[in-house]
Design an enzyme around this catalytic site. Structure first.
Site, PDB file in Angstrom:
ATOM      1  N   CYS A  11       0.839  -1.198   0.000  1.00 10.74           N
ATOM      2  CA  CYS A  11       0.000   0.000   0.000  1.00 10.74           C
ATOM      3  C   CYS A  11       0.874   1.247   0.000  1.00 10.74           C
ATOM      4  O   CYS A  11       2.102   1.174  -0.002  1.00 10.74           O
ATOM      5  CB  CYS A  11      -0.932   0.010   1.217  1.00 10.74           C
ATOM      6  SG  CYS A  11      -0.041   0.209   2.779  1.00 10.74           S
ATOM      7  N   CYS A  14       3.599   1.658   2.584  1.00 10.66           N
ATOM      8  CA  CYS A  14       4.859   0.969   2.272  1.00 10.66           C
ATOM      9  C   CYS A  14       5.752   1.847   1.405  1.00 10.66           C
ATOM     10  O   CYS A  14       6.953   1.996   1.678  1.00 10.66           O
ATOM     11  CB  CYS A  14       4.569  -0.348   1.539  1.00 10.66           C
ATOM     12  SG  CYS A  14       3.617  -1.541   2.477  1.00 10.66           S
ATOM     13  N   ASP A 433       8.213  28.924 -31.986  1.00  9.33           N
ATOM     14  CA  ASP A 433       9.292  29.303 -32.892  1.00  9.33           C
ATOM     15  C   ASP A 433       8.728  29.289 -34.309  1.00  9.33           C
ATOM     16  O   ASP A 433       7.880  28.446 -34.638  1.00  9.33           O
ATOM     17  CB  ASP A 433      10.441  28.304 -32.756  1.00  9.33           C
ATOM     18  CG  ASP A 433      11.536  28.569 -33.771  1.00  9.33           C
ATOM     19  OD1 ASP A 433      11.995  29.715 -33.848  1.00  9.33           O
ATOM     20  OD2 ASP A 433      11.913  27.621 -34.482  1.00  9.33           O
ATOM     21  N   ASP A 631      12.241  23.484 -32.395  1.00  6.45           N
ATOM     22  CA  ASP A 631      12.839  22.271 -32.960  1.00  6.45           C
ATOM     23  C   ASP A 631      14.331  22.379 -33.211  1.00  6.45           C
ATOM     24  O   ASP A 631      14.975  21.398 -33.570  1.00  6.45           O
ATOM     25  CB  ASP A 631      12.157  21.929 -34.290  1.00  6.45           C
ATOM     26  CG  ASP A 631      12.537  22.904 -35.393  1.00  6.45           C
ATOM     27  OD1 ASP A 631      12.719  24.106 -35.091  1.00  6.45           O
ATOM     28  OD2 ASP A 631      12.657  22.476 -36.553  1.00  6.45           O
ATOM     29  N   ASP A 635      16.887  26.739 -30.069  1.00  5.97           N
ATOM     30  CA  ASP A 635      15.697  26.782 -29.213  1.00  5.97           C
ATOM     31  C   ASP A 635      15.948  26.136 -27.852  1.00  5.97           C
ATOM     32  O   ASP A 635      15.144  26.294 -26.928  1.00  5.97           O
ATOM     33  CB  ASP A 635      14.519  26.059 -29.889  1.00  5.97           C
ATOM     34  CG  ASP A 635      14.088  26.726 -31.179  1.00  5.97           C
ATOM     35  OD1 ASP A 635      14.139  27.969 -31.237  1.00  5.97           O
ATOM     36  OD2 ASP A 635      13.704  26.015 -32.124  1.00  5.97           O
TER      37      ASP A 635
END
Length: 750
Positions: A11, A14, A433, A631, A635
């Site tokens: 549980c 634990c 961008d 990309d 960036d």
């Protein structure tokens, strides 16, 4: 980040105990334990042996795991099969027990004559059947009392204490009955007979086992996406060794190996095509079902399917460096980490079980003090123990994260960690961008304007002949147009490239030139026509490539980086979600304004140098939670700075490494989809946490007898049933995320 398998957790208490123990180890900077996958992620310089020792000292087992082993770690068959056996066996003996206790006593079901008036034999039979069921489910007692001894009681402790209390009190009643029998007090014998709770002890264990089995099955469903990705990994490869083709396990392929892939076969590793042509189905990585044509110099990825011709490739990335392995790692790491919202449940889970045990003890004492029978008081205490469910709290967050992350992975949206899933849905500003994100990232011919008495073919012939010798990026757009129209070109003599101006050469003894307005206007007399068309093209945000022959203007070719097909739709979807959309670009304001207007963004920030994007993001973050979508290498700083960095999958590795979210399909519409998915996941977590807190807040007082005055009491058996179903309900609710409409399709059809 190091990964470990954790054994013995039952549980949230634990997982909180393990997390606390490992966090104290010298050199550990962060630790996250996942109850769903029984795994642990640790960051820092601590040795494996020290970490494993800390876990063992806390009363649990641990072992280091590698990425390749995670498929086995998420397997659900091994825990479900023994649980199923335990449940079925327990159920058989429970039904017999219920026949003796409730069936005979309440509904007068027939029994062998041996039992007629033999109440002690009835009690002994119930005791023996209960002992059998307790032995079958001894795991609860071993785990529960072991955790109690280590000072870290868990859910198994609650179950063990509840079953032990019911069995212990019933055994006491049985021995008291023997004394009454000897004394000949049959009335007291009958009274003690009604004090038996053997069936409650047996029912508690059986129902909890059923709940655990259902929970394990549902948890297995949440890891389907991760297991599905791992199953995609090819097992072997056909490589060329010593001039011969041999089939070897994919683990033996090394960088630089030459391998052959036939139609219908999976590509074993990431590589580049060196011979052959084919169409490759890349849906396993990108989600796109349309095959992609491949020819020499094109890259291919592991786990994609070759659908047509035979191709020969060279291995570039193998083992854990392949795109598939990195995706698997992203999905697995995201499932292993925790969002900020999980900290609330973790804090509660850490003190939950001891608090429940204390409430159960207080409940028994209070009912005894106000004059209730020992049987009534103990029944209330047992009900408190068996209805309390820390598992629901512990599972509320990780199951939603796992399912949400799997949903994203199937649609080409990869969240690198749980925090990214949580934060993406809170965005107020999205900065895009321009080049490669809103636009295609490469210039194309968008208009051809020949001069009077000149045909398009003639203009393209001269332009193509000149640009064929140029290395300028804009030359590629012209050359592509030439190839598309299949126009022949002529050799150019005395060719020269004039930096900042243009190109100069001779075709069939005639001087030809191409370049910008300033350069061409200096060598022609047609300045007015040249200026008009140049201004027209420039005002449209395009670049005019002007050409002349024998000092006469012959035409202009407009070149531009056009926006992607889905850019306008993507921006529109973001704006409908109440998000402020900003476009960042290094272009001049005129060109940027035109592209921005075409895309439909709210704000355009032009003239931004590569190293200035981070500063822009920093300023935008002052206005609200901001995401950067890009990309390129330039960036990366902005992606890292933003609250959420979103990388286009077709971008550079550096951009992808810097981002929090990766869009494998390279579609801008997936930005909105990722936000919708994040919101759905966060909403699901809130629902799960609400249910978990609400269930325990209402269930514990009801079990303790707080509503006895209203005629409401809770039998321990129904408490156990409620506990079993609570975790199952939380996991099942999380599975609803698989139905989430992340692309807004349902709204369109309404």
């Amino acid at each position: 980040m190091k990964q470990y398998n954790i054994k013995g957790m039952s549980c949230a208490a634990c997982s909180a105990r393990v997390e606390k123990a490992v966090s104290k180890v010298s050199g550990v900077t962060s630790c996250s334990v996942n109850l769903l996958t029984n795994s642990m992620s640790v960051e820092g310089s601590a040795a494996d042996s020290d970490i494993i020792k800390a876990v063992k000292n806390a009363g649990y087992g641990a072992s280091s795991i590698k990425n390749k082993e995670k498929a086995e770690d998420t397997s659900t068959e091994s825990p479900i099969r023994p649980m199923r056996t335990r449940f079925i066996t327990s159920l058989v003996f429970l039904l017999i027990l219920m026949y003796f206790s409730m069936g005979h006593m309440m509904w007068s079901f027939p029994l062998p004559k041996f039992y007629d008036g033999n109440h002690i034999a009835m009690g002994l039979t119930q005791l023996l059947l209960t002992v059998i069921i307790m032995v079958i489910n001894q795991k609860f007692f071993i785990s529960g009392y072991k955790s109690l001894i280590h000072g870290a009681p868990n859910m198994d402790t609650l179950v063990a204490l509840g079953a032990t209390a019911a069995f212990g009190y019933s055994t006491f009643a049985l021995f008291a009955m023997t004394k009454a029998q000897v004394a000949g007090d049959m009335g007291l014998v009958e009274k003690y007979m009604m004090e038996f709770y053997f069936e409650s002890a047996a029912m508690i264990l059986t129902l909890i086992t059923l709940g655990k089995m259902l929970e394990a099955y549902s948890k297995g469903k949440t890891t389907d996406a991760l297991k599905g990705l791992m199953e995609l990994a090819p097992k072997s490869a056909n490589i060329i060794r010593d001039g011969k083709e041999v089939n070897v396990p994919v683990e033996e392929v090394v960088k630089g190996d030459i391998f052959i892939v036939r139609p219908g076969e999976s590509i074993p590793v990431d590589g580049v095509v060196i011979d052959g042509h084919s169409a490759v189905n890349e849906s396993s990585l990108t989600g796109e079902s349309i095959p992609v044509d491949k020819e020499p110099d094109d890259k291919v990825s592991a786990a994609t399917i070759n659908q047509s011709g035979i191709i020969t490739c060279k291995a570039l990335r193998v083992g854990e460096d392949t795109a598939l392995s990195k995706i698997i790692k992203m999905v697995s790491d995201a499932s292993a980490t925790k969002p900020h919202i999980a900290r609330i449940a973790d804090k509660v889970s850490g003190i939950f079980v001891p608090t429940v045990i204390a409430i159960a003890v207080v409940t028994i004492i209070v009912w005894l003090l106000i004059g209730k029978s020992a049987g009534f008081a103990i029944a209330r205490g047992i009900s408190v123990l068996v209805i309390s469910c820390p598992c629901a709290l512990g599972l509320a967050t990780p199951v939603a994260i796992m399912v949400g992350n799997g949903k994203g992975a199937r649609n080409g949206i990869l969240f690198k960690n749980a925090a990214a899933i949580e934060e993406t849905g809170k965005l107020k500003i999205v900065a895009l961008d321009k080049t490669g994100t809103i636009t295609e990232g490469k210039p194309v011919v968008t208009g051809i304007y020949p001069a009077k008495d000149i045909t398009e073919e003639e203009l393209l012939h001269i332009a193509g002949s000149l640009e064929y010798n140029s290395e300028h990026p804009l030359a590629g757009a012209v050359n592509q147009e030439i190839e598309k129209r299949k126009i022949t070109i002529s050799p150019v003599k005395n060719f020269s490239a004039l930096p900042g101006n243009g190109l100069l050469g001779e075709i069939d003894g005639v001087i030809v030139m191409g370049g910008n307005y300033r350069f061409i206007s200096e060598h022609t007399a047609d300045k007015e026509e040249l200026k008009n068309i140049s201004d027209k093209v420039s005002n449209e945000g395009k670049t005019p490539l002007i050409f002349a022959k024998d000092n006469h203007y012959i035409g202009t070719i407009a070149v531009a980086d056009i926006i992607k097909e889905d850019s306008h739709k993507a921006v529109s979807e973001l704006k409908k979600m109440g998000i402020h959309v900003v476009m960042l670009t290094g272009d001049n304001e005129k060109t940027a304004a035109i592209i921005g207007k075409e895309a439909g963004v709210d704000e355009v920030i032009a003239g931004v140098l590569p190293d200035g994007k981070e500063n822009v993001i920093r300023e935008l973050m002052k206005k609200g939670r901001t995401a950067m979508v890009g990309d390129g290498i330039n960036d990366a700083p902005a992606l890292t700075r933003a609250d959420t960095g979103i990388a286009i999958g077709a971008g550079t590795d550096i951009a992808i490494d810097a981002a929090d979210v990766v869009l494998m399909k390279s579609r801008l519409t997936d930005v909105a989809a990722s936000i919708r998915l994040s919101k759905s996941t966060l909403r699901n977590i809130h629902e799960n946490l609400f249910w978990a807190f609400f269930y325990n807040t209402i269930g514990i007082p009801l079990a303790a007898g707080a509503f006895v005055g209203l005629g409401l009491t809770l039998n321990p058996m129904f408490g156990a049933a409620a506990m079993s179903l609570s975790s199952f309900c939380v996991v099942t609710n999380a599975l609803r995320l698989n139905l989430a409409d992340i692309y807004g399709k349902r709204k369109k059809t309404e």
